[in-house]
Each structure stands twice: as C-alpha cells, then as structure tokens.
Design a protein around this motif. Structure first.
Motif, PDB file in Angstrom:
ATOM      1  N   LEU A  47       0.835  -1.209   0.000  1.00  0.00           N
ATOM      2  CA  LEU A  47       0.000   0.000   0.000  1.00  0.00           C
ATOM      3  C   LEU A  47       0.870   1.260   0.000  1.00  0.00           C
ATOM      4  N   ARG A  48       2.003   1.196   0.688  1.00  0.00           N
ATOM      5  CA  ARG A  48       2.866   2.370   0.751  1.00  0.00           C
ATOM      6  C   ARG A  48       3.534   2.625  -0.605  1.00  0.00           C
ATOM      7  N   ASP A  49       4.013   1.544  -1.231  1.00  0.00           N
ATOM      8  CA  ASP A  49       4.743   1.738  -2.492  1.00  0.00           C
ATOM      9  C   ASP A  49       3.818   1.956  -3.676  1.00  0.00           C
ATOM     10  N   GLY A  50       2.566   1.520  -3.543  1.00  0.00           N
ATOM     11  CA  GLY A  50       1.599   1.728  -4.624  1.00  0.00           C
ATOM     12  C   GLY A  50       1.399   0.483  -5.457  1.00  0.00           C
ATOM     13  N   VAL A  51       0.141   0.273  -5.836  1.00  0.00           N
ATOM     14  CA  VAL A  51      -0.203  -0.866  -6.694  1.00  0.00           C
ATOM     15  C   VAL A  51      -1.378  -0.436  -7.562  1.00  0.00           C
ATOM     16  N   SER A  52      -1.480  -0.991  -8.762  1.00  0.00           N
ATOM     17  CA  SER A  52      -2.603  -0.659  -9.652  1.00  0.00           C
ATOM     18  C   SER A  52      -3.430  -1.895  -9.934  1.00  0.00           C
ATOM     19  N   ASN A  53      -4.498  -1.663 -10.655  1.00  0.00           N
ATOM     20  CA  ASN A  53      -5.380  -2.794 -10.990  1.00  0.00           C
ATOM     21  C   ASN A  53      -4.749  -3.649 -12.089  1.00  0.00           C
ATOM     22  N   HIS A  54      -5.282  -4.847 -12.264  1.00  0.00           N
ATOM     23  CA  HIS A  54      -4.842  -5.725 -13.358  1.00  0.00           C
ATOM     24  C   HIS A  54      -5.128  -5.059 -14.700  1.00  0.00           C
ATOM     25  N   GLY A  55      -4.325  -5.359 -15.695  1.00  0.00           N
ATOM     26  CA  GLY A  55      -4.687  -5.003 -17.078  1.00  0.00           C
ATOM     27  C   GLY A  55      -4.026  -3.766 -17.628  1.00  0.00           C
ATOM     28  N   GLY A  56      -3.234  -3.042 -16.811  1.00  0.00           N
ATOM     29  CA  GLY A  56      -2.558  -1.853 -17.318  1.00  0.00           C
ATOM     30  C   GLY A  56      -1.196  -2.211 -17.892  1.00  0.00           C
ATOM     31  N   ASP A  57      -0.687  -1.344 -18.783  1.00  0.00           N
ATOM     32  CA  ASP A  57       0.615  -1.638 -19.396  1.00  0.00           C
ATOM     33  C   ASP A  57       1.705  -0.832 -18.704  1.00  0.00           C
ATOM     34  N   PHE A  58       1.800  -1.000 -17.427  1.00  0.00           N
ATOM     35  CA  PHE A  58       2.837  -0.304 -16.654  1.00  0.00           C
ATOM     36  C   PHE A  58       3.140  -1.127 -15.400  1.00  0.00           C
ATOM     37  N   ALA A  59       4.279  -0.841 -14.793  1.00  0.00           N
ATOM     38  CA  ALA A  59       4.837  -1.746 -13.777  1.00  0.00           C
ATOM     39  C   ALA A  59       3.894  -2.080 -12.610  1.00  0.00           C
ATOM     40  N   PRO A  60       3.266  -1.096 -11.938  1.00  0.00           N
ATOM     41  CA  PRO A  60       2.441  -1.476 -10.768  1.00  0.00           C
ATOM     42  C   PRO A  60       1.233  -2.349 -11.142  1.00  0.00           C
ATOM     43  N   SER A  61       0.770  -2.254 -12.376  1.00  0.00           N
ATOM     44  CA  SER A  61      -0.326  -3.119 -12.807  1.00  0.00           C
ATOM     45  C   SER A  61       0.199  -4.545 -13.020  1.00  0.00           C
ATOM     46  N   ARG A  62       1.362  -4.614 -13.668  1.00  0.00           N
ATOM     47  CA  ARG A  62       1.956  -5.951 -13.848  1.00  0.00           C
ATOM     48  C   ARG A  62       2.289  -6.570 -12.488  1.00  0.00           C
ATOM     49  N   GLN A  63       2.636  -5.703 -11.532  1.00  0.00           N
ATOM     50  CA  GLN A  63       2.943  -6.206 -10.179  1.00  0.00           C
ATOM     51  C   GLN A  63       1.686  -6.828  -9.550  1.00  0.00           C
ATOM     52  N   ALA A  64       0.530  -6.207  -9.790  1.00  0.00           N
ATOM     53  CA  ALA A  64      -0.721  -6.759  -9.239  1.00  0.00           C
ATOM     54  C   ALA A  64      -0.990  -8.141  -9.829  1.00  0.00           C
ATOM     55  N   THR A 263     -12.714  -6.665  -8.429  1.00  0.00           N
ATOM     56  CA  THR A 263     -11.281  -6.529  -8.164  1.00  0.00           C
ATOM     57  C   THR A 263     -10.938  -7.188  -6.837  1.00  0.00           C
ATOM     58  N   GLN A 264      -9.878  -7.943  -6.839  1.00  0.00           N
ATOM     59  CA  GLN A 264      -9.454  -8.618  -5.608  1.00  0.00           C
ATOM     60  C   GLN A 264      -8.729  -7.647  -4.675  1.00  0.00           C
ATOM     61  N   SER A 265      -8.618  -8.051  -3.423  1.00  0.00           N
ATOM     62  CA  SER A 265      -7.892  -7.255  -2.436  1.00  0.00           C
ATOM     63  C   SER A 265      -6.406  -7.586  -2.578  1.00  0.00           C
ATOM     64  N   PHE A 266      -5.687  -6.794  -3.377  1.00  0.00           N
ATOM     65  CA  PHE A 266      -4.267  -7.104  -3.612  1.00  0.00           C
ATOM     66  C   PHE A 266      -3.467  -7.041  -2.318  1.00  0.00           C
ATOM     67  N   GLU A 267      -3.859  -6.102  -1.444  1.00  0.00           N
ATOM     68  CA  GLU A 267      -3.138  -5.978  -0.177  1.00  0.00           C
ATOM     69  C   GLU A 267      -3.336  -7.228   0.686  1.00  0.00           C
ATOM     70  N   SER A 268      -4.427  -7.937   0.468  1.00  0.00           N
ATOM     71  CA  SER A 268      -4.623  -9.213   1.172  1.00  0.00           C
ATOM     72  C   SER A 268      -3.863 -10.336   0.473  1.00  0.00           C
ATOM     73  N   LEU A 269      -3.858 -10.302  -0.842  1.00  0.00           N
ATOM     74  CA  LEU A 269      -3.211 -11.420  -1.550  1.00  0.00           C
ATOM     75  C   LEU A 269      -1.709 -11.491  -1.241  1.00  0.00           C
ATOM     76  N   VAL A 270      -1.040 -10.337  -1.154  1.00  0.00           N
ATOM     77  CA  VAL A 270       0.389 -10.407  -0.773  1.00  0.00           C
ATOM     78  C   VAL A 270       0.534 -10.985   0.633  1.00  0.00           C
ATOM     79  N   ALA A 271      -0.453 -10.684   1.461  1.00  0.00           N
ATOM     80  CA  ALA A 271      -0.407 -11.187   2.840  1.00  0.00           C
ATOM     81  C   ALA A 271      -0.721 -12.682   2.899  1.00  0.00           C
ATOM     82  N   VAL A 272      -1.549 -13.174   1.982  1.00  0.00           N
ATOM     83  CA  VAL A 272      -1.800 -14.625   1.921  1.00  0.00           C
ATOM     84  C   VAL A 272      -0.478 -15.341   1.636  1.00  0.00           C
TER      85      VAL A 272
END
Ligand code: PLP
Length: 408
Positions: A47-64, A263-272
């Motif tokens: 959450l601090r570093d930032g994350v985007s939704n799936h489907g974008g053509d940029f790094a934080p989206s690919r990270q999701a 949209t899934q809870s990405f902040e939860s998925l990293v924690a899973v």
C-alpha cells in the motif's frame, strides 16, 4: 530444527498485548488468528509503495498480476494443487454461496444434496438454499454425539445415484473433531456426486492434500491460518473450466479468473503469500510444499502436547464437561468445547475475558452441532482454541481459571 514457540511468538506483535499488566492469552484462534510481522509488512509495503489494478501496461499493474499469481502458487503449495485451481474471494461464506449458485444451475427436483450437522452453517445454508430453489432434497447426516465424530459410513450409506453433492467439514470449528474424508470423497465420486470440503478450521492445524484426497472443491480462509481476511477456494481444473459462474460480461472467461468477481484485495493477496511463507519457514525441505509438510508435522506435535495437557487437566475437574473427541490424535485438533457445571457459558467467557483469557462462546455458527446436542437454548459452549503460537503456560492459565470457576 526444534519447535521454538517463543521464537514464533516474537514474530506476532499482537501476542505482546497486555491487560491489567499481564499478557493476554489469545485462545480465540478458531474465530481468527493473529498475524506475524511479515504478513503486516507485506500489506503495508504494497500500500505504501503503490499498486494498480490488473490489465494496465505499466509496472504497478503488472505487479498486481504477479502478486496474484504468487498468491495462487503459495496456496497451491498449501493444498498440493495447481495454481490455476485456486480462486480468491471475500471470505469462505461468500465463495461458497457464489460457487453453490454455479454448481446448482442444473439441479432438478428429485436430486439430493447431503450436508452434515457437524458443519459450520457456511457449508450448509448455501447448499440448502440452492436446493430449495431447484426443488432438490437436502439430507442432513448427524455426527455421533458421544464422540463428536462423523461416521463416514453414515454419509456413504446416504449416497445414491440421485446425490449431486456432499458438503462436508474437514474439522469441526466447534468440537475439534476431524472427519475421515477419504472414504466419503471416494464414495461420492463413485455415484457421480461432487464433494465440497470445508477446510476452514482444519487449515490452522493440518495440511490439506487435494492431489491425494481428490475432492472436487475445498475451501479455506486465510485469517484462520495467520493471514488476512481473504477466502480461498480450490476447484478441480475441469470444474472451474466447465461450470458457469455468475459473472459480469467483460470479466475474463478463463479459469480461475472467471470465478473471481470484481477486483481482488491485492493488499490481502500479498499477505496470503506471506502467511503461507510464515508456515513454511517453520519447516525444512527443498520445496515450499516439503517445508510445509515438515512444519505441519511439528505444529501437530506441539498442539497435541498442549491438547494432552489440557485434557489431563480437565479430567481432574468433575465440574467441567468436554464435548468432542476425548483424546488427542488423528481424529481431533486442539479446539475444545466445554461446559462448566452450574455456570452459563456466557458467564464463563466473561470471567475469562476479565482475566485476559480471550476465548469464544455460543454456537460459533455451528448451529447443527448445538442443535443436535440440545444446547441452542442454553447458550452453546465455551470454546478454547490452541494454535501453533499457544503455550503450556496458557493451557495452565485457562485450566486454573476453569478450576476456580468450576469450584465456586
Ligand atoms: C469451519 C468454518 N467454516 C466456515 C467458516 C466461515 O468462514 P468465513 O468467515 O471465511 O466466511 C468458519 C468461520 O468461523 C469456520 O470456522
């Protein structure tokens, strides 16, 4: 590597909580466990570093997308499944309702669904509601009230070619009893019925192996095994591909994504992923799965030690009555439902809470259990849960409090 409960506890900030100057005893694990720092950091870092939704053509989206894949791989190791058989959702209850709608699309009058009284209601009502809508019949199998165990033959005897689904718990969140799933799942498959296993309670204590058991579906919830509030569904690949989930048109059509609404809870998925890694870090082996196997063997030994101590302690107290299996071993996990003679369960829980002993009371949504035991109107039972971070001194503390309450 010896099992070092103090080292494990140091990883859980919440376990240092105090009440009236004394450490609290978190014995409410069956209602939800605390989390290690690694789980907290995974969420806060994302959450601090930032994350985007799936489907974008940029790094934080690919990270999701990458973190979703990583969470699927982690849970696949936890269940011994393939990552493409893992679906995430809000919680087990929501996933089960959603899956039940898809599974029941072709149920007809004359079809039969089997549920059990040992199950949490989240593995009963989704099926009985779906059956009601389809005009199908629901058969409820009772457990043995003397042992708290479900006799596999009682389920198997109820199976026939009309049976479409068997919904069954791997472990009771009330009595701590463990179900012998293998013969039930095999017999269900033989008559062409699906099996839907609730491993929510089981997953803090034992390691599932879907490759071995071959259930059609298996559900869990990460907050019961030291992770975040996220539900998890395993579905056999063929079902996730062939069944039609209720979904919006633009959502992906491929499995497993087509089963995840919104949209899934990405902040939860990293924690899973972090929660599974935490468990794996307690074991040894070349692969994450083998580390999980060794970790769960150690967890089981630790919990059985706590369970034996607890059972020996209450055996000396005539005013304490245990419900569920009377010995540790294959057929029970370290969750104990008890009654203190002459005191309402709510009073016991309140007294425990005053002493900094956090435990549960009531029916914990296991209403089939309480109805069968005739305890629905008398306030249910007091539930004491020991998990991998519980200690012998916590066992002694709850025993001391039970002894005091039982003799006053
Ligand atoms: C055995 C069991 N099944 C299902 C559930 C429901 O899980 P969730 O809260 O993820 O919907 C619980 C929660 O207590 C449970 O203990």
């Amino acid at each position: 590597m010896p099992y070092d409960v103090d080292r494990i506890r140091r990883q859980f900030p919440a376990l240092s909580r105090r009440q009236d100057g004394r450490h609290v005893a978190w014995l409410d694990g069956p209602a939800g466990t605390q989390v290690p720092s690694s789980v907290i950091e995974a969420t806060t870092t994302l959450l601090r570093d930032g994350v985007s939704n799936h489907g974008g053509d940029f790094a934080p989206s690919r990270q999701a997308e990458a973190l979703t894949d990583a969470a699927r791989s982690a849970v696949a190791d936890l269940f011994n499944a393939s990552p493409n058989e893992i679906v995430f959702g809000q919680n087990m209850t929501s996933l089960t309702f959603a899956t039940s709608r898809a599974i029941a699309r072709d149920w007809r009058p004359g079809d039969r669904i089997i549920v059990t009284t040992l199950d949490h209601d989240a593995n009963v009502t989704p099926w009985s509601e779906a059956a009601r809508d389809a005009g199908a019949e629901v058969i409820s199998i009772e457990f043995d009230p003397a042992t708290g165990l479900l006799d596999p033959d009682a389920v198997i005897d109820a199976l026939d070619e009309r049976t479409r689904l068997v919904a069954i718990t791997a472990a009771s969140n009330a009595l701590g009893s463990v179900t012998d799933l293998a013969p039930i799942i095999a017999a269900a498959r033989q008559v062409g019925a699906l099996s839907f296993v609730d491993a929510v309670h089981f997953s803090a204590h034992r390691l599932s192996n879907v490759a071995l058991l071959q259930p059609d579906f298996l559900v869990a919830s990460a907050y019961k095994f030291f992770g975040p509030h996220t539900g998890i569904l395993y579905g056999r690949r063929e079902h996730l591909e062939s069944l039609a989930p209720y979904k919006v048109r633009p959502a992906p059509d491929s499995a497993p994504d087509r089963w995840e609404t919104g949209t899934q809870s990405f902040e939860s998925l990293v924690a899973v992923t972090a929660a599974v890694e935490h468990l794996a870090s307690l074991g040894q082996g070349a692969s994450r799965r083998s580390r999980l196997e060794s970790a769960f063997a150690a967890i089981r030994t630790h919990e059985e030690g706590l369970g034996s101590r607890f059972l020996s302690g209450i055996a000396e107290m005539p005013s304490i009555r245990l419900f569920g299996p009377s010995e540790v071993g294959e057929q029970r996990v370290s969750t104990f439902a008890v009654e203190v003679e002459g005191i309402s369960p709510q009073t016991v829980a309140a007294e425990m809470g005053r002493r900094g002993i956090y435990l549960w009371v009531g029916h914990y949504y296991a209403i089939g259990v309480m109805e069968q035991l005739g305890l629905m109107d008398s306030g249910g039972l007091v539930r004491i849960g020991f998990v991998h971070y519980s200690t012998t001194s916590e066992v002694d503390r709850v025993l001391e409090a039970l002894e005091f309450l039982g003799s006053s």
